[in-house]
Design an enzyme around this catalytic site. Structure first.
Site, PDB file in Angstrom:
ATOM      1  N   ASP A 148      39.818   6.301  -2.447  1.00  0.00           N
ATOM      2  CA  ASP A 148      39.962   5.315  -1.380  1.00  0.00           C
ATOM      3  C   ASP A 148      39.913   3.887  -1.954  1.00  0.00           C
ATOM      4  O   ASP A 148      39.088   3.585  -2.826  1.00  0.00           O
ATOM      5  CB  ASP A 148      38.795   5.510  -0.401  1.00  0.00           C
ATOM      6  CG  ASP A 148      38.966   4.762   0.894  1.00  0.00           C
ATOM      7  OD1 ASP A 148      39.934   5.048   1.609  1.00  0.00           O
ATOM      8  OD2 ASP A 148      38.115   3.888   1.199  1.00  0.00           O
ATOM      9  N   GLU A 196      44.632   5.653  -3.752  1.00  0.00           N
ATOM     10  CA  GLU A 196      45.096   4.959  -2.546  1.00  0.00           C
ATOM     11  C   GLU A 196      45.077   3.478  -2.902  1.00  0.00           C
ATOM     12  O   GLU A 196      44.021   2.851  -2.946  1.00  0.00           O
ATOM     13  CB  GLU A 196      44.173   5.213  -1.352  1.00  0.00           C
ATOM     14  CG  GLU A 196      44.762   4.654  -0.072  1.00  0.00           C
ATOM     15  CD  GLU A 196      43.861   3.752   0.743  1.00  0.00           C
ATOM     16  OE1 GLU A 196      44.216   3.466   1.894  1.00  0.00           O
ATOM     17  OE2 GLU A 196      42.813   3.296   0.254  1.00  0.00           O
TER      18      GLU A 196
HETATM   19  C1  NOJ Z   1      41.516   3.600   3.524  1.00  0.00           C
HETATM   20  C2  NOJ Z   1      41.302   4.780   4.408  1.00  0.00           C
HETATM   21  O1  NOJ Z   1      42.423   5.607   4.379  1.00  0.00           O
HETATM   22  C3  NOJ Z   1      40.996   4.218   5.768  1.00  0.00           C
HETATM   23  O2  NOJ Z   1      41.019   5.205   6.765  1.00  0.00           O
HETATM   24  C4  NOJ Z   1      39.684   3.506   5.706  1.00  0.00           C
HETATM   25  O3  NOJ Z   1      39.418   2.899   6.949  1.00  0.00           O
HETATM   26  C5  NOJ Z   1      39.684   2.432   4.629  1.00  0.00           C
HETATM   27  N1  NOJ Z   1      40.286   2.874   3.414  1.00  0.00           N
HETATM   28  C6  NOJ Z   1      38.274   2.001   4.317  1.00  0.00           C
HETATM   29  O4  NOJ Z   1      37.590   3.016   3.656  1.00  0.00           O
END
Ligand code: NOJ
Length: 579
Positions: A226, A304
């Protein structure tokens, strides 16, 4: 080593030490399970691990290779589990570690790899590490785990800088010190309940090595990481004002609003925000790469990272860093043949250049489902759709384009991600009542942005069962639309032409023809609005325009996203032909 097998260049030399080039993740189709909304075993309206385990055979039947699970760790759920209070335990909402062990064993028995979510940019304020930091004085080792700073102004009552949270409002919150006086501020790039770690602190690095090993020891095949673009902040935390129209998932190095131009929005000269895409993140990835490499099998790290342009994102997947990164440039590309051709070319160039596979993705739990988004003129990422939105998409057009887009995506070489429910053709839920909404974006913007709940509604399995088979009580943490019976899995299975059968066919043929490890040759002569290429044994034609086009003479159609009318390829339709 003989001369023949000697690496020809530096890249091959690097690859030789780190990857074999034959790892499963290079070509895998990875299915995203959003645990809250996949299947609910105990009937409380919230999906859980027991429910997921029961439904795993459906994913084997669908034909995917791996499953990525969004977070199920201990969490107050202020951001649907992306606010972790214990990285090494399961939240009681979802079950127990024993349930996890049973789930991973079942997945592996079915031949499905398992990827879990790692949330390293921030924890929950409920995490013991943060609570200890609050109880300790300013300047203590406990405070140094997070980004605590003194405020500005004579009495420190102004935030340390002007940064805004991705979810709206200031990115700083002031604490009350243990003695009751107003105190320091802490940084949270997301919700106030999600304090950012200080990744320059070796203590933080050591804790996360332990987290990785905890899950690797339990048998996971990898991690989706993440906010992998946000863990290091620029020295001195300078003020920064993002350009107008930046989307709320926080693009780095460019804007990430979409659909306004039939071009990918790549602003090469945009300054890098001081909280995204800093050089220091790469040391962390190299460290983790080594942690994974010490384990048997091919374990994967997938970033991500909302980083523009693709040539910069490629740095995330250099041979000794992450293995994959989500291709959000692809996801954000509007339904336009020139733009799609360009992003596909740029993706293959960028990722191949560092020896990594390109990935492809159209939907996830943060964006408007592509069965709605591809019929929209414009929108800003993360703002969502709701009853008062003025740009509501046409559902029939959206579904038609989504089927064509997926038929195009699954013909591309590399690895692809599929978000739960897209195989059913689910649209974004637009009419959720205000009182049902749970996304922090909705609360932090006082309802100005709807946020992401519309793509997170529990999915339908059985047309005539309570909660469409999500559970057997009918409870659902977000209300399911009345018209979802037609999307249910059991209403589509075995029905020729249904979206579910289309996905099954695509995945079966992709595997059979080994398209994931193929290569792409562009074909000319089909007109501006047609995307045409060859990958191995097939020719792929996607008609992105609104005028039907003639299929090449003798074209032997293997499959198509819509029924074909004789030898023409209708608008918004993709076909695979035997070359
Ligand atoms: C990306 C995640 O996919 C999302 O759902 C989340 O709110 C943010 N990062 C913060 O962790």
């Amino acid at each position: 080593m003989t001369i023949d097998s000697a690496p020809e260049n530096e890249l091959e030399a690097d690859l030789a030490g780190t990857t074999t080039g034959r790892e499963w993740w290079r070509t895998a189709v990875i299915y995203q399970v959003y645990p809250r909304s996949f299947a609910d075993g105990n009937g409380d309206g919230m999906g859980d691990l027991v429910g997921i385990t029961r439904r795993l055979p459906a994913l084997r039947e669908l034909g995917v290779d791996a499953v990525w699970f969004s977070p199920f760790f201990t969490s107050p759920q202020n951001d649907a589990g992306y606010d972790v209070a214990d990285y090494c335990d399961i939240d009681p909402l979802f079950g127990t570690l024993d349930d996890f062990d049973r789930m991973i064993a079942e997945a592996h028995d079915l031949g499905l790899r398992v990827i879990v979510d790692l949330v390293p940019n921030h924890s929950s304020t409920a995490h013991r590490w943060f609570q200890e930091a609050l109880a300790a004085p300013a300047g203590s080792p406990e405070r140094a785990r997070y980004m605590f700073r003194d405020g500005k102004g004579a009495d420190g009552s102004l935030p340390p800088n002007n940064w805004q949270s991705v979810f709206g409002g200031s990115a700083w919150t002031r604490i009350t010190e243990p003695d009751g006086t107003p105190g320091q501020w802490y940084l949270h790039l997301f919700d106030a309940s999600q304090p950012d770690f200080d990744w320059n602190n070796p203590w933080v690095r050591e804790q996360f090595r332990g987290v990785l090993r905890f899950w690797l020891d339990r048998g996971v095949d990898g991690f989706r990481v993440d906010v992998a673009h946000g863990m290091i902040k620029a020295e001195g935390l300078p003020d920064y004002t993002p350009p107008e129209g930046s989307g709320s998932m926080g693009g780095a190095g460019g804007v990430d609003d979409i659909g306004l131009e039939p071009e990918i929005s790549v602003e090469e000269d945009e300054p890098t925000p001081p909280y995204w895409a800093q050089e220091g993140v790469h040391d962390i990835f190299r460290d983790w790469h080594e942690v994974l490499a010490a384990y048997d099998g091919d374990r994967v790290l997938c970033a991500e990272a909302w980083v523009d342009p693709l040539s910069k994102l490629a740095d995330w997947v250099r041979p000794d860093e992450m293995h994959q990164a989500f291709n959000f440039a692809y996801l954000e590309t509007p339904w336009s043949a020139p733009a799609l051709r360009r992003v596909i070319t740029d993706s293959l160039d960028a990722f191949t250049g560092v020896g990594a596979p390109s990935t492809w993705v159209l939907s996830n739990h943060d964006v408007i489902r592509h069965a709605s988004r591809l019929a929209m003129q414009n929108h800003v990422q993360g703002h969502g759709l709701g009853p008062k939105s003025t740009n509501k998409p046409d559902p029939a057009l959206g579904l038609r384009r989504a089927r064509a887009a997926t038929t195009l995506m699954l013909a591309l070489p590399g690895s692809a991600y599929v978000y739960q429910g897209e195989e059913l053709g689910l649209p974004e839920v637009v009419d959720l009542p205000d009182e049902a909404r749970q996304d922090p974006t909705w609360f932090r913007t006082n309802g100005e942005r709807y946020g992401r709940d519309g793509c997170r509604v529990p999915i339908p399995w059985e047309a005539d069962a309570p909660a469409y088979g999500f559970n057997d009580t009918g409870a659902s943490w977000l209300p399911q639309p009345a018209e979802w019976a037609t999307f249910a899995r059991d209403a589509q299975i075995g029905v020729p032409g249904s979206t579910l059968e289309l996905y099954r066919l695509l995945l079966e043929q992709r595997r059979e023809l080994d398209l994931g490890s193929g290569s792409l040759q562009w074909l000319e002569g089909y007109g501006e609005d047609v995307i045409a290429f060859r990958n191995g044994a097939i020719t792929v034609l996607a008609n992105v325009g609104d005028v039907p086009v003639e299929l090449p003479g003798g074209g032997d159609v293997l499959l198509a996203s819509e029924p074909l009318d004789g030898s023409t390829l209708p608008a918004d339709t993709t076909a695979w032909l035997r070359s």
